[in-house]
Design a protein around this motif. Structure first.
Motif, short mmCIF file in Angstrom:
data_model
loop_
_atom_site.label_atom_id
_atom_site.label_comp_id
_atom_site.label_asym_id
_atom_site.label_seq_id
_atom_site.Cartn_x
_atom_site.Cartn_y
_atom_site.Cartn_z
N GLN A 3 12.94 4.52 3.25
CA GLN A 3 11.87 5.47 3.51
C GLN A 3 11.64 6.34 2.30
O GLN A 3 12.60 6.77 1.64
CB GLN A 3 12.23 6.37 4.70
CG GLN A 3 11.98 5.74 6.06
CD GLN A 3 12.05 6.77 7.18
OE1 GLN A 3 13.02 7.52 7.26
NE2 GLN A 3 11.04 6.79 8.02
N VAL A 5 9.49 9.84 1.72
CA VAL A 5 8.78 10.87 2.47
C VAL A 5 8.31 11.97 1.53
O VAL A 5 9.13 12.68 0.93
CB VAL A 5 9.66 11.47 3.58
CG1 VAL A 5 8.89 12.54 4.35
CG2 VAL A 5 10.15 10.37 4.52
N CYS A 22 9.29 14.00 -3.09
CA CYS A 22 9.42 12.73 -2.40
C CYS A 22 10.90 12.43 -2.25
O CYS A 22 11.60 12.26 -3.25
CB CYS A 22 8.72 11.62 -3.18
SG CYS A 22 9.04 9.95 -2.57
N TYR A 94 0.69 9.69 -3.44
CA TYR A 94 1.68 8.78 -2.90
C TYR A 94 2.86 8.64 -3.86
O TYR A 94 2.68 8.53 -5.08
CB TYR A 94 1.08 7.39 -2.70
CG TYR A 94 -0.03 7.33 -1.69
CD1 TYR A 94 -1.36 7.50 -2.08
CD2 TYR A 94 0.23 7.07 -0.34
CE1 TYR A 94 -2.39 7.43 -1.17
CE2 TYR A 94 -0.80 7.00 0.58
CZ TYR A 94 -2.10 7.18 0.16
OH TYR A 94 -3.13 7.11 1.07
N TYR A 96 5.86 6.15 -5.05
CA TYR A 96 6.08 4.69 -5.12
C TYR A 96 7.32 4.42 -5.94
O TYR A 96 7.45 4.87 -7.07
CB TYR A 96 4.86 4.03 -5.75
CG TYR A 96 4.99 2.55 -6.02
CD1 TYR A 96 5.07 2.07 -7.32
CD2 TYR A 96 5.01 1.64 -4.98
CE1 TYR A 96 5.18 0.71 -7.58
CE2 TYR A 96 5.12 0.28 -5.22
CZ TYR A 96 5.20 -0.18 -6.52
OH TYR A 96 5.31 -1.53 -6.77
N TYR A 104 8.42 0.16 -2.83
CA TYR A 104 8.21 0.91 -1.60
C TYR A 104 7.21 2.04 -1.82
O TYR A 104 7.22 2.68 -2.88
CB TYR A 104 9.54 1.50 -1.10
CG TYR A 104 10.62 0.47 -0.90
CD1 TYR A 104 11.61 0.27 -1.87
CD2 TYR A 104 10.65 -0.32 0.24
CE1 TYR A 104 12.59 -0.68 -1.70
CE2 TYR A 104 11.63 -1.29 0.42
CZ TYR A 104 12.59 -1.46 -0.56
OH TYR A 104 13.57 -2.41 -0.38
N TRP A 105 6.39 2.28 -0.77
CA TRP A 105 5.41 3.36 -0.79
C TRP A 105 5.77 4.41 0.24
O TRP A 105 6.27 4.08 1.32
CB TRP A 105 4.02 2.83 -0.44
CG TRP A 105 3.37 2.00 -1.49
CD1 TRP A 105 3.37 0.64 -1.59
CD2 TRP A 105 2.61 2.48 -2.61
NE1 TRP A 105 2.66 0.25 -2.70
CE2 TRP A 105 2.18 1.35 -3.33
CE3 TRP A 105 2.25 3.75 -3.05
CZ2 TRP A 105 1.40 1.46 -4.49
CZ3 TRP A 105 1.47 3.85 -4.19
CH2 TRP A 105 1.06 2.72 -4.91
N GLY A 106 5.46 5.65 -0.07
CA GLY A 106 5.51 6.71 0.91
C GLY A 106 4.20 6.74 1.68
O GLY A 106 3.26 5.98 1.40
N GLN A 107 4.12 7.66 2.63
CA GLN A 107 2.95 7.73 3.51
C GLN A 107 1.83 8.59 2.92
O GLN A 107 0.70 8.55 3.41
CB GLN A 107 3.35 8.29 4.88
CG GLN A 107 3.41 9.81 4.98
CD GLN A 107 4.59 10.42 4.24
OE1 GLN A 107 5.50 9.72 3.79
NE2 GLN A 107 4.59 11.74 4.12
N THR A 109 0.65 12.47 0.81
CA THR A 109 0.45 13.88 1.14
C THR A 109 -0.87 14.33 0.53
O THR A 109 -1.18 14.01 -0.61
CB THR A 109 1.63 14.75 0.65
OG1 THR A 109 1.47 16.08 1.12
CG2 THR A 109 1.78 14.73 -0.86
#
Length: 115
Positions: A3, A5, A22, A94, A96, A104-107, A109
């Motif tokens: 994850q 975040v 992040c 984002y 990454y 992986y990517w975050g969601q 902000t």
């Protein structure tokens, strides 16, 4: 489970500052190249800043001298300090992370720069 975040986004006036964070989990954070991307409405996602596992940094020309990327491997966290913000910096930001064969990517902000 990996994850990423992000946090720290918000509404800021032109000329203001924000610091994005992040936090990574489920991955060997210290070996990853970490990046910040952003995507403005109607535009393609663009790379803003990169920091290598060794701490080397690169920036998009549009943010050089205003943004600073950093990382704290003990906290599994990458930061983006954003100063002298302008309306063109408005976007979803984002996190990454990438390493050989893994990414992986975050969601994201939201950062909104407006008076």
């Amino acid at each position: 489970q990996v994850q990423l975040v992000e946090s720290g986004g918000g509404l800021v006036q032109p000329g203001g500052s924000l610091r994005l964070s992040c936090v990574a989990s489920g991955m060997q954070f210290s070996i990853y190249v970490m990046n910040w991307y952003r995507q403005a409405p109607g535009k393609q996602r663009e790379l803003v800043a990169t920091i290598s596992s060794g701490g080397s940094t690169n920036y998009a020309d549009s943010v050089k001298g205003r943004f600073t990327i950093s990382r704290d491997n003990a906290k599994n966290t990458v930061y983006l300090q954003m100063n002298n913000l302008n309306t063109e910096d408005t976007a979803v930001y984002y996190c990454y992370g990438n390493w050989i064969g893994s990414n992986y990517w975050g969601q994201g902000t939201q950062v909104t720069v407006s008076s």
